[in-house]
Design a protein around this motif. Structure first.
Motif, PDB file in Angstrom:
ATOM      1  N   PRO A 149      28.380   2.689 -56.137  1.00  9.05           N
ATOM      2  CA  PRO A 149      27.223   2.376 -55.307  1.00  9.05           C
ATOM      3  C   PRO A 149      27.460   1.176 -54.413  1.00  9.05           C
TER       4      PRO A 149
ATOM      5  N   ARG B  42      25.631  -2.032 -52.945  1.00  8.51           N
ATOM      6  CA  ARG B  42      24.452  -2.810 -53.340  1.00  8.51           C
ATOM      7  C   ARG B  42      23.882  -3.512 -52.126  1.00  8.51           C
TER       8      ARG B  42
ATOM      9  N   LEU C  36      24.183   8.642 -61.944  1.00 12.23           N
ATOM     10  CA  LEU C  36      23.698   7.398 -61.347  1.00 12.23           C
ATOM     11  C   LEU C  36      24.517   6.206 -61.827  1.00 12.23           C
TER      12      LEU C  36
ATOM     13  N   SER D 230      20.584   3.215 -66.611  1.00 10.67           N
ATOM     14  CA  SER D 230      19.696   3.870 -65.655  1.00 10.67           C
ATOM     15  C   SER D 230      18.605   4.677 -66.356  1.00 10.67           C
TER      16      SER D 230
ATOM     17  N   ASP E 174      14.151   3.518 -60.508  1.00  8.31           N
ATOM     18  CA  ASP E 174      14.899   3.355 -61.749  1.00  8.31           C
ATOM     19  C   ASP E 174      14.185   2.329 -62.616  1.00  8.31           C
TER      20      ASP E 174
ATOM     21  N   ARG F 177      15.662  -1.129 -60.440  1.00 11.12           N
ATOM     22  CA  ARG F 177      16.172  -0.971 -59.077  1.00 11.12           C
ATOM     23  C   ARG F 177      15.598   0.279 -58.439  1.00 11.12           C
TER      24      ARG F 177
ATOM     25  N   GLY G 248      16.875   3.373 -55.832  1.00 10.63           N
ATOM     26  CA  GLY G 248      18.114   3.973 -55.345  1.00 10.63           C
ATOM     27  C   GLY G 248      17.888   4.918 -54.183  1.00 10.63           C
TER      28      GLY G 248
ATOM     29  N   THR H 154      21.898   1.014 -54.159  1.00  9.69           N
ATOM     30  CA  THR H 154      20.842   0.495 -55.025  1.00  9.69           C
ATOM     31  C   THR H 154      20.257  -0.788 -54.455  1.00  9.69           C
TER      32      THR H 154
END
Length: 331
Positions: free
Chosen positions: A31, A33, A253, A258, A275, A279, A281, A291
């Motif tokens: 991911p 960020r 994820l 998660s 999430d 977070r 997403g 995220t």
């Protein structure tokens, strides 16, 4: 008979709180960020312990949300100003909310077993679900201009017209615990079966088809995307896509903690999810996930989200007693 009550303010307390489908596993991309500054939070200032749950953008451009812990329906403007309206009691348990065909807001009352309707001025009407103890949860506007809802304990899908007439459709699978529901691009309604691990489809004539979710999991949130229905699966820490033939693709994820819950299509046309681990997403065009961390989000439990004012994605914090906003990249 429905009960009708004008909006008012009062203190509130927190109550105790497909067959033959094929699974394709998508590669998990590391991911990207985003900075924490991309997220802004707006507290619910009208009552402590509101426990904001379902969320939608109303016809007036404001955010309307269900205060599950306070028995109220809240309204928040883009600058964070909050007004709320009580339901018929503090323990009715409002859960999910959507704009109806009549420009009123329609919502489920899980604890009270009713479907509620509230106007922009706060005029409230509540319709009892015929099956006692049905625990209505998810709700969506159907292509037939009726509201369709899930009954977690009643094991049914319900339909209510704008005049308040309710029809119920029992599920083929016992104790399936239908959870969330959304209108699909194929003219039917799609829903998740949390306990049965299935995705269901119901036509406006009431015909039901069920698709087992390969690989297990507990399907929860569901939303229409550009290429089928997207859903969260908390037991597998994934977001899944099911096309209109029942073919499933699973997207893992990031993060071992998660807890995906709510899911929606954002103003950018991408799929976004909430999430509970703290977070928000976003899926990019290639399936890569970005995220957006919520400050101290693990303690706040981001739950549901919607495309909202200012071309942003907005979300509820179940335990944070707030709504949050994520600025969409490139906007």
């Amino acid at each position: 008979m429905p009960t009708t009550t004008p909006g008012r303010r009062a203190p509130r307390r927190l109550p105790a709180a497909a067959a033959g489908a094929v699974l394709a596993v998508a590669a998990v991309t590391a991911p990207a960020r985003a900075a924490a500054g991309e997220v802004r939070e707006y507290p619910v200032t009208t009552v402590a312990g509101a426990a904001p749950a379902g969320l939608t953008t109303g016809p007036d451009g404001a955010l309307w949300f269900a205060e599950h812990g306070a028995g109220r329906i809240g309204r928040m403007t883009a600058d964070g100003a909050v007004t709320d309206f009580p339901t018929s009691g503090p323990d009715t348990g409002p859960a999910e909310i959507v704009t109806g065909p009549d420009r009123a807001l329609w919502f489920t009352e899980t604890a009270a077993g009713r479907i509620g309707r509230i106007t922009a001025t706060g005029r409230l009407t509540e319709y009892p679900v015929p099956t006692a103890g049905s625990a209505p949860g998810g709700i969506a506007l159907g292509p037939d201009r009726a509201l369709w809802f899930t009954e977690a304990a009643g094991n049914r899908i319900g339909r209510v017209t704008a005049a308040g007439a309710i029809t119920e459709y029992p599920l083929p699978t016992p104790d399936a615990s239908p959870h969330s529901i959304a209108a699909g691009g194929d003219g039917a309604l799609w829903f998740t079966e949390l306990r049965a691990g299935k995705v269901g489809r119901i036509t406006t004539a009431g015909r039901i088809t069920e698709f087992p979710l390969p690989g297990g999991g507990f399907p929860a949130g569901i939303a229409a995307g550009p290429d089928g229905m997207w859903l969260t699966a908390s037991g597998t820490r994934s977001v899944d896509r099911i096309d209109y033939t029942g073919h499933v693709t699973r997207f893992g994820l990031p993060g071992p903690d998660s807890l995906p819950s709510g899911i929606a299509r954002g103003p950018d046309g991408r799929i976004w999810y909430a999430d509970g681990a703290g977070r928000i997403g976003r899926f990019g065009a290639t399936g890569a996930v970005t995220t957006f961390p919520v400050p101290d989000g693990g303690a706040k439990v981001p739950l549901r989200l919607t495309a909202g004012p200012g071309g942003a994605v907005w979300f509820t914090e179940l335990l944070g007693n707030a709504l949050g906003r994520v600025r969409v990249p490139g906007r």
